[in-house]
Design a protein around this motif. Structure first.
Motif, PDB file in Angstrom:
ATOM      1  N   ASP A   1      66.217 -12.013  49.569  1.00  0.00           N
ATOM      2  CA  ASP A   1      65.911 -12.153  50.998  1.00  0.00           C
ATOM      3  C   ASP A   1      66.412 -10.916  51.742  1.00  0.00           C
ATOM      4  OD1 ASP A   1      65.218 -14.206  53.321  1.00  0.00           O
ATOM      5  OD2 ASP A   1      67.063 -13.145  53.879  1.00  0.00           O
ATOM      6  N   PRO A   2      65.582 -10.296  52.586  1.00  0.00           N
ATOM      7  CA  PRO A   2      65.978  -9.031  53.226  1.00  0.00           C
ATOM      8  C   PRO A   2      66.998  -9.180  54.342  1.00  0.00           C
ATOM      9  CG  PRO A   2      63.826  -9.714  54.012  1.00  0.00           C
ATOM     10  CD  PRO A   2      64.199 -10.684  52.925  1.00  0.00           C
ATOM     11  N   GLY A   3      67.244 -10.403  54.797  1.00  0.00           N
ATOM     12  CA  GLY A   3      68.128 -10.580  55.939  1.00  0.00           C
ATOM     13  C   GLY A   3      67.368 -10.435  57.245  1.00  0.00           C
ATOM     14  N   GLU A   4      68.100 -10.495  58.344  1.00  0.00           N
ATOM     15  CA  GLU A   4      67.497 -10.389  59.671  1.00  0.00           C
ATOM     16  C   GLU A   4      67.563  -8.941  60.158  1.00  0.00           C
ATOM     17  OE1 GLU A   4      68.296 -11.943  64.244  1.00  0.00           O
ATOM     18  OE2 GLU A   4      69.179 -13.050  62.560  1.00  0.00           O
ATOM     19  N   ARG A   5      66.430  -8.417  60.498  1.00  0.00           N
ATOM     20  CA  ARG A   5      66.325  -6.994  60.846  1.00  0.00           C
ATOM     21  C   ARG A   5      67.221  -6.603  62.013  1.00  0.00           C
ATOM     22  NH1 ARG A   5      62.980  -2.822  59.772  1.00  0.00           N
ATOM     23  NH2 ARG A   5      62.780  -1.218  61.364  1.00  0.00           N
ATOM     24  N   LEU A   6      67.867  -5.465  61.847  1.00  0.00           N
ATOM     25  CA  LEU A   6      68.634  -4.822  62.915  1.00  0.00           C
ATOM     26  C   LEU A   6      67.971  -3.490  63.234  1.00  0.00           C
ATOM     27  CD1 LEU A   6      72.402  -5.250  61.893  1.00  0.00           C
ATOM     28  CD2 LEU A   6      71.380  -6.030  64.028  1.00  0.00           C
ATOM     29  N   ASP A   7      68.150  -3.030  64.443  1.00  0.00           N
ATOM     30  CA  ASP A   7      67.610  -1.731  64.832  1.00  0.00           C
ATOM     31  C   ASP A   7      68.563  -0.642  64.347  1.00  0.00           C
ATOM     32  OD1 ASP A   7      66.177   0.315  65.942  1.00  0.00           O
ATOM     33  OD2 ASP A   7      66.876  -0.030  68.000  1.00  0.00           O
ATOM     34  N   LEU A   8      68.333  -0.180  63.122  1.00  0.00           N
ATOM     35  CA  LEU A   8      69.208   0.799  62.488  1.00  0.00           C
ATOM     36  C   LEU A   8      68.402   2.036  62.084  1.00  0.00           C
ATOM     37  CD1 LEU A   8      71.306  -1.573  60.179  1.00  0.00           C
ATOM     38  CD2 LEU A   8      72.016  -0.550  62.360  1.00  0.00           C
ATOM     39  N   PRO A   9      69.076   3.175  61.883  1.00  0.00           N
ATOM     40  CA  PRO A   9      68.369   4.393  61.469  1.00  0.00           C
ATOM     41  C   PRO A   9      67.737   4.235  60.085  1.00  0.00           C
ATOM     42  CG  PRO A   9      70.611   4.873  62.227  1.00  0.00           C
ATOM     43  CD  PRO A   9      70.523   3.397  62.083  1.00  0.00           C
ATOM     44  N   ASP A  10      66.830   5.131  59.754  1.00  0.00           N
ATOM     45  CA  ASP A  10      66.190   5.091  58.439  1.00  0.00           C
ATOM     46  C   ASP A  10      67.193   5.368  57.323  1.00  0.00           C
ATOM     47  OD1 ASP A  10      63.720   4.515  59.531  1.00  0.00           O
ATOM     48  OD2 ASP A  10      63.135   6.627  59.677  1.00  0.00           O
ATOM     49  N   GLN A  11      68.123   6.296  57.555  1.00  0.00           N
ATOM     50  CA  GLN A  11      69.144   6.642  56.565  1.00  0.00           C
ATOM     51  C   GLN A  11      70.513   6.563  57.241  1.00  0.00           C
ATOM     52  OE1 GLN A  11      68.050   9.949  53.672  1.00  0.00           O
ATOM     53  NE2 GLN A  11      66.713  10.478  55.381  1.00  0.00           N
ATOM     54  N   TYR A  12      71.411   5.788  56.638  1.00  0.00           N
ATOM     55  CA  TYR A  12      72.729   5.673  57.253  1.00  0.00           C
ATOM     56  C   TYR A  12      73.796   5.319  56.217  1.00  0.00           C
ATOM     57  CZ  TYR A  12      71.673   0.618  57.202  1.00  0.00           C
ATOM     58  OH  TYR A  12      71.334  -0.653  56.819  1.00  0.00           O
ATOM     59  N   ILE A  13      75.005   5.705  56.575  1.00  0.00           N
ATOM     60  CA  ILE A  13      76.222   5.323  55.852  1.00  0.00           C
ATOM     61  C   ILE A  13      76.847   4.171  56.633  1.00  0.00           C
ATOM     62  CG2 ILE A  13      78.519   6.105  55.120  1.00  0.00           C
ATOM     63  CD1 ILE A  13      77.217   8.999  55.192  1.00  0.00           C
TER      64      ILE A  13
ATOM     65  N   THR B   1      77.627  -1.225  66.278  1.00  0.00           N
ATOM     66  CA  THR B   1      76.774  -2.385  66.568  1.00  0.00           C
ATOM     67  C   THR B   1      77.537  -3.532  67.209  1.00  0.00           C
ATOM     68  OG1 THR B   1      77.133  -3.517  64.466  1.00  0.00           O
ATOM     69  CG2 THR B   1      75.405  -1.833  64.531  1.00  0.00           C
ATOM     70  N   GLY B   2      78.856  -3.614  66.975  1.00  0.00           N
ATOM     71  CA  GLY B   2      79.597  -4.804  67.358  1.00  0.00           C
ATOM     72  C   GLY B   2      79.422  -5.897  66.315  1.00  0.00           C
ATOM     73  N   PHE B   3      79.801  -7.113  66.682  1.00  0.00           N
ATOM     74  CA  PHE B   3      79.718  -8.267  65.782  1.00  0.00           C
ATOM     75  C   PHE B   3      78.256  -8.643  65.553  1.00  0.00           C
ATOM     76  CE2 PHE B   3      80.048 -12.841  64.790  1.00  0.00           C
ATOM     77  CZ  PHE B   3      81.027 -12.806  63.798  1.00  0.00           C
ATOM     78  N   VAL B   4      77.892  -8.936  64.303  1.00  0.00           N
ATOM     79  CA  VAL B   4      76.515  -9.314  63.975  1.00  0.00           C
ATOM     80  C   VAL B   4      76.530 -10.621  63.187  1.00  0.00           C
ATOM     81  CG1 VAL B   4      75.741  -6.910  63.939  1.00  0.00           C
ATOM     82  CG2 VAL B   4      76.447  -8.022  61.799  1.00  0.00           C
ATOM     83  N   SER B   5      75.376 -11.266  63.101  1.00  0.00           N
ATOM     84  CA  SER B   5      75.261 -12.502  62.324  1.00  0.00           C
ATOM     85  C   SER B   5      75.307 -12.177  60.834  1.00  0.00           C
ATOM     86  CB  SER B   5      73.957 -13.209  62.657  1.00  0.00           C
ATOM     87  OG  SER B   5      72.850 -12.486  62.127  1.00  0.00           O
ATOM     88  N   GLU B   6      75.486 -13.215  60.025  1.00  0.00           N
ATOM     89  CA  GLU B   6      75.527 -13.032  58.579  1.00  0.00           C
ATOM     90  C   GLU B   6      74.202 -12.489  58.044  1.00  0.00           C
ATOM     91  OE1 GLU B   6      76.150 -16.440  55.678  1.00  0.00           O
ATOM     92  OE2 GLU B   6      78.182 -15.651  55.859  1.00  0.00           O
TER      93      GLU B   6
END
Length: 359
Positions: free
Chosen positions: A178-190, A247-252
């Motif tokens: 399952d991919p999880g719930e999408r976040l608005d994140l960059p294409d490549q990140y650490i 991002t702060g706190f996010v859901s699981e």
């Protein structure tokens, strides 16, 4: 067998890792039909459980953690006596400061960072004054690593035979597709996941990342995920920029998405009782780097790249290797998932339940 859970700390709107693991174990205990489980705490903690799980809130009129500290040391022991508990489980270093007659008291201590000066004034004072007393009167102390057991015995002068290790588990959903719930994140990140206090050593990660950007021209952004720093911890302020995102706190479900899509996970903490985020990242197949301090070598073994935070340039070299060397990345993905599989909540619950009988 009647089991009581001190769920006072569960009312925190942004629970830290120790509280999240306590919630998970409580959920699993409640699901076991052979136990009659009573959850004690503010009514707000019911959000973590099915509707048929009653939360006993007598006297707990507010979710304030400051009020809760007084409640769990006065009202809770009386409730345990009233309800004729066989076991009172205190999963967040919060056992009563005196024995509870006829009841086995089990007290979790995840680490002793506050006793070693890693928390802010009022929290450090509270932990230094109350945790040793609770540990003295508890029937047994539970902790999450051999490292923490050694620290607890040394700092609190508790005999080793009184302290038992119950390793945390990794939730099964981190292993599935399952991919999880999408976040608005960059294409490549650490990615880093955790709190923003000094012992987490996030400053070293940011400095090393910026050096890699400058010298190697890596295209990755740095994403920091985690709750706002609580007043009880010493503070570390992160300067946000176009390249460093908080991002702060996010859901699981969102956290899983962040792990799965990261190019690299880095956990530079210098002091951990266990260290769940790197295991979760490894379960998601993300190459992982962590410091070689405290419990992290014990938990991660050779399935992560470990660096020495005192050796200048070591994190730089490990991050560059983890980003650019494909054989290394492949090995970290494979070995990481295999290592994470060793830590299950089923095993954790079996170990915990084995401590319920009087010994």
């Amino acid at each position: 067998m009647k089991i009581g859970i001190n769920a006072r700390a569960f009312s925190d709107p942004e629970p830290d890792g120790a509280v999240q693991t306590a919630i998970e174990l409580t959920r699993r205990l409640v699901a076991r039909e052979e136990f009659d489980v009573v959850v004690y705490g503010h009514p707000s903690v019911s959000r973590y459980f099915e509707p048929d799980v009653a939360v006993e809130s007598a006297g707990c009129v507010t979710g304030s953690q400051f009020f809760g500290v007084a409640w769990e040391r006065t009202a809770l022991p009386l409730l345990a006596l009233r309800d004729d508990l066989d076991v009172l489980l205190c999963p967040n270093g919060n056992a009563p400061p005196f024995p509870v007659p006829g009841c086995t008291v089990l007290m979790y201590i995840h680490d002793v960072n506050a006793m070693k000066g890693m928390s802010s004034g009022i929290h450090r004072l509270y932990r230094r004054s109350m945790v040793p007393i609770g540990a003295r009167f508890a029937d047994r102390v539970l902790t999450v690593s051999e490292f923490s057991k050694s620290e607890i015995c040394d700092v609190l002068s508790i005999p080793p035979e009184k302290v038992r290790v119950v390793y945390n588990g990794v939730d099964e959903h981190y292993f599935d597709e399952d991919p999880g719930e999408r976040l608005d994140l960059p294409d490549q990140y650490i990615l880093y996941v955790g709190a923003m206090n000094p012992r987490k050593n996030v400053g070293l990660l940011i400095d090393t990342y910026e050096e890699l950007r400058r010298k190697e021209g890596i295209p990755h952004k740095l994403v920091l995920v985690g709750p706002q720093n609580k007043r009880m911890y010493k503070n570390f302020e992160v300067e946000r920029s176009d390249d460093v995102l908080v991002t702060g706190f996010v859901s699981e479900a969102q956290l899983k998405y962040a792990y799965r899509n990261a190019s690299l996970f880095v956990y530079p903490s210098t002091y951990e009782g266990f260290g769940l985020p790197p295991l979760e990242a490894m379960a998601c197949g993300t190459p992982t780097i962590a410091s070689n301090r405290s419990s992290l070598p014990e938990i991660l073994d050779s399935a992560a790249l470990l660096f020495d935070p005192d050796e200048r340039g070591d994190l730089y070299e490990k991050m560059y290797l983890g980003l650019t060397d494909e054989p290394t990345r492949t090995s970290l993905r494979t070995e990481g998932r295999r290592r994470a599989r060793k830590f299950t909540w089923d095993r954790a619950l079996r170990q915990l339940v084995s401590e319920f009988d009087p010994q």
